[in-house]
Design a protein around this motif. Structure first.
Motif, PDB file in Angstrom:
ATOM      1  N   ILE A  38       0.844  -1.193   0.000  1.00 25.99           N
ATOM      2  CA  ILE A  38       0.000   0.000   0.000  1.00 25.99           C
ATOM      3  C   ILE A  38       0.879   1.243   0.000  1.00 25.99           C
ATOM      4  N   VAL A  39       0.591   2.162  -0.907  1.00 29.67           N
ATOM      5  CA  VAL A  39       1.325   3.428  -1.016  1.00 29.67           C
ATOM      6  C   VAL A  39       0.319   4.575  -0.993  1.00 29.67           C
ATOM      7  N   THR A  40       0.641   5.625  -0.251  1.00 32.15           N
ATOM      8  CA  THR A  40      -0.147   6.859  -0.294  1.00 32.15           C
ATOM      9  C   THR A  40       0.514   7.830  -1.260  1.00 32.15           C
ATOM     10  N   PHE A  41      -0.255   8.281  -2.257  1.00 33.46           N
ATOM     11  CA  PHE A  41       0.197   9.251  -3.242  1.00 33.46           C
ATOM     12  C   PHE A  41      -0.456  10.594  -2.930  1.00 33.46           C
ATOM     13  N   THR A  42       0.349  11.617  -2.739  1.00 29.73           N
ATOM     14  CA  THR A  42      -0.155  12.959  -2.458  1.00 29.73           C
ATOM     15  C   THR A  42       0.098  13.848  -3.669  1.00 29.73           C
ATOM     16  N   PHE A  43      -0.978  14.464  -4.157  1.00 37.63           N
ATOM     17  CA  PHE A  43      -0.922  15.304  -5.345  1.00 37.63           C
ATOM     18  C   PHE A  43      -1.215  16.759  -4.978  1.00 37.63           C
ATOM     19  N   ARG A  44      -0.701  17.669  -5.786  1.00 37.18           N
ATOM     20  CA  ARG A  44      -1.078  19.077  -5.713  1.00 37.18           C
ATOM     21  C   ARG A  44      -2.004  19.364  -6.899  1.00 37.18           C
ATOM     22  N   ASP A  61      -6.416   9.483 -14.390  1.00 31.30           N
ATOM     23  CA  ASP A  61      -6.031   8.966 -15.703  1.00 31.30           C
ATOM     24  C   ASP A  61      -4.551   8.596 -15.652  1.00 31.30           C
ATOM     25  N   LEU A  62      -4.272   7.318 -15.737  1.00 34.57           N
ATOM     26  CA  LEU A  62      -2.913   6.814 -15.574  1.00 34.57           C
ATOM     27  C   LEU A  62      -2.299   6.547 -16.950  1.00 34.57           C
ATOM     28  N   PRO A  63      -1.207   7.243 -17.297  1.00 35.88           N
ATOM     29  CA  PRO A  63      -0.606   7.122 -18.637  1.00 35.88           C
ATOM     30  C   PRO A  63       0.261   5.873 -18.763  1.00 35.88           C
ATOM     31  N   MET A  64      -0.376   4.721 -18.841  1.00 38.81           N
ATOM     32  CA  MET A  64       0.348   3.464 -18.932  1.00 38.81           C
ATOM     33  C   MET A  64       0.834   3.221 -20.359  1.00 38.81           C
ATOM     34  N   GLU A  84      -3.653  20.228  -1.752  1.00 38.68           N
ATOM     35  CA  GLU A  84      -3.129  18.868  -1.718  1.00 38.68           C
ATOM     36  C   GLU A  84      -4.233  17.856  -1.433  1.00 38.68           C
ATOM     37  N   LEU A  85      -4.124  16.702  -2.052  1.00 35.83           N
ATOM     38  CA  LEU A  85      -5.061  15.611  -1.853  1.00 35.83           C
ATOM     39  C   LEU A  85      -4.291  14.306  -1.936  1.00 35.83           C
ATOM     40  N   SER A  86      -4.787  13.295  -1.235  1.00 33.91           N
ATOM     41  CA  SER A  86      -4.078  12.020  -1.185  1.00 33.91           C
ATOM     42  C   SER A  86      -5.018  10.861  -1.477  1.00 33.91           C
ATOM     43  N   VAL A  87      -4.457   9.845  -2.133  1.00 36.29           N
ATOM     44  CA  VAL A  87      -5.135   8.567  -2.290  1.00 36.29           C
ATOM     45  C   VAL A  87      -4.197   7.490  -1.768  1.00 36.29           C
ATOM     46  N   THR A  88      -4.745   6.509  -1.091  1.00 37.19           N
ATOM     47  CA  THR A  88      -3.951   5.422  -0.521  1.00 37.19           C
ATOM     48  C   THR A  88      -4.307   4.156  -1.284  1.00 37.19           C
ATOM     49  N   VAL A  89      -3.332   3.600  -2.013  1.00 39.76           N
ATOM     50  CA  VAL A  89      -3.605   2.622  -3.058  1.00 39.76           C
ATOM     51  C   VAL A  89      -2.915   1.294  -2.759  1.00 39.76           C
ATOM     52  N   LYS A  90      -3.711   0.229  -2.787  1.00 42.04           N
ATOM     53  CA  LYS A  90      -3.172  -1.121  -2.635  1.00 42.04           C
ATOM     54  C   LYS A  90      -2.943  -1.733  -4.009  1.00 42.04           C
ATOM     55  N   ALA A  91      -1.838  -2.443  -4.177  1.00 43.61           N
ATOM     56  CA  ALA A  91      -1.537  -3.094  -5.458  1.00 43.61           C
ATOM     57  C   ALA A  91      -1.048  -4.508  -5.204  1.00 43.61           C
ATOM     58  N   ALA A  92      -1.805  -5.478  -5.694  1.00 42.20           N
ATOM     59  CA  ALA A  92      -1.375  -6.876  -5.629  1.00 42.20           C
ATOM     60  C   ALA A  92      -0.247  -7.097  -6.648  1.00 42.20           C
ATOM     61  N   PRO A  93       0.553  -8.152  -6.472  1.00 44.05           N
ATOM     62  CA  PRO A  93       1.660  -8.390  -7.403  1.00 44.05           C
ATOM     63  C   PRO A  93       1.217  -8.512  -8.854  1.00 44.05           C
ATOM     64  N   ALA A  95      -1.502  -7.068 -10.155  1.00 43.85           N
ATOM     65  CA  ALA A  95      -2.405  -5.978 -10.531  1.00 43.85           C
ATOM     66  C   ALA A  95      -1.870  -5.285 -11.782  1.00 43.85           C
ATOM     67  N   ASN A  96      -2.740  -4.515 -12.426  1.00 38.72           N
ATOM     68  CA  ASN A  96      -2.365  -3.835 -13.651  1.00 38.72           C
ATOM     69  C   ASN A  96      -2.105  -2.349 -13.384  1.00 38.72           C
ATOM     70  N   ALA A  97      -3.166  -1.541 -13.343  1.00 37.37           N
ATOM     71  CA  ALA A  97      -2.996  -0.096 -13.196  1.00 37.37           C
ATOM     72  C   ALA A  97      -2.405   0.285 -11.840  1.00 37.37           C
ATOM     73  N   THR A  98      -2.895  -0.323 -10.769  1.00 33.58           N
ATOM     74  CA  THR A  98      -2.358   0.033  -9.447  1.00 33.58           C
ATOM     75  C   THR A  98      -0.914  -0.415  -9.294  1.00 33.58           C
ATOM     76  N   ARG A  99      -0.553  -1.530  -9.932  1.00 35.54           N
ATOM     77  CA  ARG A  99       0.846  -1.972  -9.907  1.00 35.54           C
ATOM     78  C   ARG A  99       1.725  -0.964 -10.644  1.00 35.54           C
ATOM     79  N   TRP A 100       1.204  -0.428 -11.770  1.00 33.42           N
ATOM     80  CA  TRP A 100       1.948   0.594 -12.505  1.00 33.42           C
ATOM     81  C   TRP A 100       2.172   1.817 -11.620  1.00 33.42           C
ATOM     82  N   MET A 101       1.152   2.227 -10.860  1.00 31.78           N
ATOM     83  CA  MET A 101       1.298   3.373  -9.967  1.00 31.78           C
ATOM     84  C   MET A 101       2.427   3.120  -8.979  1.00 31.78           C
TER      85      MET A 101
END
Length: 360
Positions: A38-44, A61-64, A84-93, A95-101
């Motif tokens: 799990i990673v928290t991504f903080t954006f401006r 929109d994830l530029p994969m 600022e805003l944050s999303v906390t994202v889980k990625a399984a091994p 996973a597709n888009a979340t793994r890319w993140m």
């Protein structure tokens, strides 16, 4: 995340503002590894302060390399009037888009987002004590709500329950301890479902059942309950709380971006010649004229990614190659995207024969 202790303010009144789910330019300014997956991504938000309600979601929109993938996440940050805003994202091994993140989204990178949207917010309902229950990464909207209450200095009676598989999977432990020590009206419970052998844990353990919830929340029937996590988890919590006397009308769930997309209802059987022909992915079939395309396509075993199901998040984009649809979106597409022939499957019905293709 630093929290300013502001004076107590009244909880919101009816007629809350509706924030437009417009496209937004977001710059990643921080990423924090919360757990092993799990990673928290903080954006401006480059447009300035982002106004939203605690518990609402945003689409990214994830530029994969294979094309842009749109995924929806509940915000884990609190709406405190900043950019600022944050999303906390889980990625399984696998996973597709979340793994890319997790593997490729770095500080300084810019992406497009859309939001906020969603009705999963305690700001819509007030006057009752609160119960916030989150399982796994489904705890993130609960943290948004709790951060908001704490920053405002609210004295509302709130019980918070976080459920994780292992001790190492518990989120925000230090921040939660700080909030609990400085918010007398809060009761905090952490549950570890399956502690690892030799793992030291003296709190609640096992999967929450009726007896465990009754022990933690003996007055559940009088509360406004919010729950997020895997579908089976939410179903179990609902059954237990309803059995304890909670009215289903006071039990609210959400799962933006935290589980697989919600299963779409199967399209209605269409008598030959009574529906509209749809051509997509090399197949031609008939769909009911009044059936949302997401459901009609699911009935033909053609799955498209879905998020909000309400024309807001933009996840279910398709390209209309030929024909016409009736689309009743709610901000999920920009005017430019509509002009390019994009539609949203969740809120579009066919007006005649149509040809569709995937948007990316």
């Amino acid at each position: 995340m630093a929290l300013d202790q502001s004076p107590a303010l009244p909880l919101p009144k009816p007629g809350l503002p509706r924030f437009g789910a417009a496209p937004r330019q977001l710059t990643l300014v921080d990423r924090t590894q919360d757990t092993s997956d799990i990673v928290t991504f903080t954006f401006r938000n480059e447009g300035g302060a982002l106004h939203y309600l605690p518990g609402q979601a945003i689409a990214l929109d994830l530029p994969m390399p294979t094309g842009t993938a749109t995924r929806t996440f509940t915000l884990s940050s609190a709406p405190l009037g900043t950019a600022e805003l944050s999303v906390t994202v889980k990625a399984a091994p696998d996973a597709n888009a979340t793994r890319w993140m997790h593997d490729h989204l770095e500080v300084g990178q810019q992406i497009t987002g859309r939001g906020p949207f969603g009705q999963f917010s305690l700001a819509h309902r007030f006057g009752r004590p609160l119960l916030l229950v989150g399982g796994g990464s489904g705890f993130t909207p609960m943290m948004s709500m709790l951060r908001w209450l704490f920053a405002r200095g609210e004295a509302v009676d709130v019980t918070v329950v976080q459920v994780a598989r292992r001790v190492e999977d518990l989120l925000y432990t230090q921040e939660l301890a700080h909030i609990a020590a400085n918010m007398p009206s809060l009761k905090l419970f952490e549950v570890v479902a399956d502690p690892a052998p030799g793992e030291s844990w003296h709190g609640y353990r096992g999967r929450p059942d009726r007896a465990m919830l009754r022990s933690m929340v003996p007055d559940a029937s009088r509360r406004e309950a919010y729950c997020c996590g895997p579908q089976g988890f939410m179903d179990q919590i609902r059954r237990c709380l309803v059995a304890e006397g909670l009215s289903p009308a006071h039990f609210h769930t959400e799962s933006f971006g935290l589980t697989a997309p919600k299963a779409q209802p199967v399209g209605k059987a269409v008598e030959q010649g009574t529906g509209h022909k749809v051509t997509m992915r090399g197949r031609t079939f008939e769909v009911a004229a009044d059936q949302p395309l997401s459901a009609a396509l699911a009935g033909e075993n053609i799955r498209v990614p879905t998020g909000c199901g309400a024309g807001q998040c933009g996840t279910c984009k398709l390209r209309l190659v030929d024909g016409a649809v009736d689309m009743r979106q709610d901000g999920g597409l920009s005017d430019h995207e509509v002009a390019q022939g994009l539609i949203l499957a969740c809120c579009s019905t066919a007006k005649g024969p149509i040809t569709l293709e995937d948007a990316s």
